[in-house]
Design a protein around this motif. Structure first.
Motif, mmCIF file in Angstrom:
data_model
loop_
_atom_site.group_PDB
_atom_site.id
_atom_site.type_symbol
_atom_site.label_atom_id
_atom_site.label_comp_id
_atom_site.label_asym_id
_atom_site.label_seq_id
_atom_site.Cartn_x
_atom_site.Cartn_y
_atom_site.Cartn_z
ATOM 1 N N VAL A 8 0.829 -1.210 0.000
ATOM 2 C CA VAL A 8 0.000 0.000 0.000
ATOM 3 C C VAL A 8 0.863 1.260 0.000
ATOM 4 O O VAL A 8 0.352 2.368 0.181
ATOM 5 C CB VAL A 8 -0.970 0.001 1.207
ATOM 6 C CG1 VAL A 8 -1.921 -1.164 1.106
ATOM 7 C CG2 VAL A 8 -0.205 -0.035 2.527
ATOM 8 N N ASP A 12 -8.489 -1.031 5.584
ATOM 9 C CA ASP A 12 -8.162 -0.996 4.152
ATOM 10 C C ASP A 12 -8.823 0.183 3.450
ATOM 11 O O ASP A 12 -8.270 0.732 2.489
ATOM 12 C CB ASP A 12 -8.601 -2.310 3.490
ATOM 13 C CG ASP A 12 -7.788 -3.499 3.966
ATOM 14 O OD1 ASP A 12 -6.581 -3.319 4.232
ATOM 15 O OD2 ASP A 12 -8.354 -4.600 4.096
ATOM 16 N N ALA A 31 -10.225 -2.293 -1.624
ATOM 17 C CA ALA A 31 -10.668 -2.537 -0.249
ATOM 18 C C ALA A 31 -11.872 -3.477 -0.222
ATOM 19 O O ALA A 31 -11.964 -4.367 0.633
ATOM 20 C CB ALA A 31 -11.008 -1.214 0.426
ATOM 21 N N TRP A 50 -10.675 -7.036 -0.829
ATOM 22 C CA TRP A 50 -9.998 -7.597 0.342
ATOM 23 C C TRP A 50 -10.981 -7.929 1.459
ATOM 24 O O TRP A 50 -10.782 -8.884 2.203
ATOM 25 C CB TRP A 50 -8.952 -6.606 0.869
ATOM 26 C CG TRP A 50 -7.771 -6.441 -0.035
ATOM 27 C CD1 TRP A 50 -7.596 -6.994 -1.276
ATOM 28 C CD2 TRP A 50 -6.612 -5.648 0.201
ATOM 29 N NE1 TRP A 50 -6.402 -6.604 -1.824
ATOM 30 C CE2 TRP A 50 -5.769 -5.777 -0.940
ATOM 31 C CE3 TRP A 50 -6.199 -4.839 1.247
ATOM 32 C CZ2 TRP A 50 -4.550 -5.127 -1.046
ATOM 33 C CZ3 TRP A 50 -4.970 -4.182 1.153
ATOM 34 C CH2 TRP A 50 -4.158 -4.333 0.021
ATOM 35 N N SER A 66 -4.429 -6.286 -6.070
ATOM 36 C CA SER A 66 -3.998 -5.018 -5.496
ATOM 37 C C SER A 66 -3.389 -4.174 -6.606
ATOM 38 O O SER A 66 -2.831 -4.701 -7.565
ATOM 39 C CB SER A 66 -2.963 -5.255 -4.390
ATOM 40 O OG SER A 66 -2.435 -4.017 -3.931
#
Length: 330
Positions: free
Chosen positions: A77, A89, A98, A101, A121
């Motif tokens: 990140v 997140d 987010a 995840w 990601s």
């Protein structure tokens, strides 16, 4: 009264055993110092392991806030590890990432069991990365789930390799369009879809005129240039929904979804004109003959392809560099 366990001990104090009941440990200051040193050594070893293992490791509480993250996780990140602590997140990555995840987090806390799956990601440099993630629920002494432990392994290179192998299996290496197998398979799928929804469908068969003469006169390298130029010209003229493939040699096929014969004839003529305007190598001007057939009255895609092929040969017989429409089935 003297504790019988302490009677023979030099310090006169009862022995202390470790959590597993192994060995008698003295409770004096020297022993406590030794235990503290061992604990620090083990913590340092664990920290070194967590920071150097080739995986992203983290823990989250039930509110999905990070309570630990190693350097590899933080790098995903674009932050330092301490910057993740106490954050979710939603505060660290794009909303769509987010949300992706959170799916696995929710499954862990809902089912109470270990969960695994693929997550994506976007790296700070914009690259899409793929991870295989295992998340393990962590419980307190009462058995309640209080957090989760996550281990994420980056398999982006494997994912790219898989995509490349899939591309090679369906793509003609020379021209970059679909290969014969992929084109015919997609043609069958489009025919089935058109039949189900009562949509029109047309097919073009395209062949470069006198291609053998080009190879014989200019060499196969120039012939390859011509093939690539023709494929590129077709790509530029066709819609995104149209399917272009190389059937072999100098022959190409095009599947035109939701297209009747009038529209297919117009597309074929535009292709013929665009290719005729090409100049390849030392001024070679390739020309093509094109056969057109629609699915009306056909029993299967094989019928359509056969009639388009017959129309192609009719165009060649009529002088080449022209478009011919197949007759409808009787």
């Amino acid at each position: 009264m003297i504790d019988p366990k302490a009677r023979n001990h030099p310090s006169g104090k009862p022995p202390v055993r470790d959590a597993r009941g192994r060995g008698a440990l003295s409770a004096d200051a020297a022993d406590l110092g030794r235990l503290e040193a061992e604990l620090l050594q083990k913590n340092a070893l664990l920290e070194s392991l967590l920071e150097n293992v080739d995986a992203c490791i983290y823990t989250k509480d039930r509110a999905r806030r990070y309570t630990y993250a190693n350097a590899k996780m933080a790098a995903i990140v674009g932050r330092e590890p301490q910057e993740l602590l106490g954050r979710t997140d939603d505060e660290l990555v794009a909303p769509e990432v987010a949300a992706n995840w959170r799916v696995l987090d929710d499954r862990v806390f809902t089912t109470g069991s270990t969960q695994s799956g693929e997550q994506i990601s976007t790296a700070p440099d914009g690259e899409i990365r793929h991870f295989w993630v295992v998340q393990i629920p962590q419980r307190d002494r009462g058995g309640e789930i209080v957090s989760l432990l996550g281990i994420a392994t980056d398999f982006t290179q494997f994912y790219k390799l898989k995509e490349e192998l899939a591309r090679q299996a369906t793509t003609d290496e020379l021209t970059g369009v679909r290969n014969r197998r992929s084109l015919l398979e997609t043609a069958r799928q489009e025919f089935t879809r058109a039949l189900r929804y009562q949509h029109p469908l047309s097919v073009l068969m395209l062949d470069i005129d006198h291609f053998k003469d080009i190879n014989d006169s200019h060499g196969h390298d120039v012939g390859d240039q011509v093939l690539r130029a023709v494929a590129d010209a077709c790509r530029r003229e066709l819609r995104d929904s149209d399917v272009l493939g190389r059937l072999g040699g100098e022959e190409f096929g095009v599947v035109l979804p939701n297209t009747r014969h009038e529209g297919a004839l117009a597309v074929a003529e535009r292709l013929r004109a665009r290719i005729e305007a090409l100049r390849v190598g030392d001024g070679i001007a390739p020309k093509v003959s094109i056969g057109v057939a629609c699915m009306e009255g056909a029993n299967g895609i094989e019928d359509v392809l056969k009639r388009a092929d017959q129309a192609l040969y009719a165009a060649k017989a009529a002088g080449r560099n022209r478009v011919s429409l197949a007759a409808k089935p009787a």
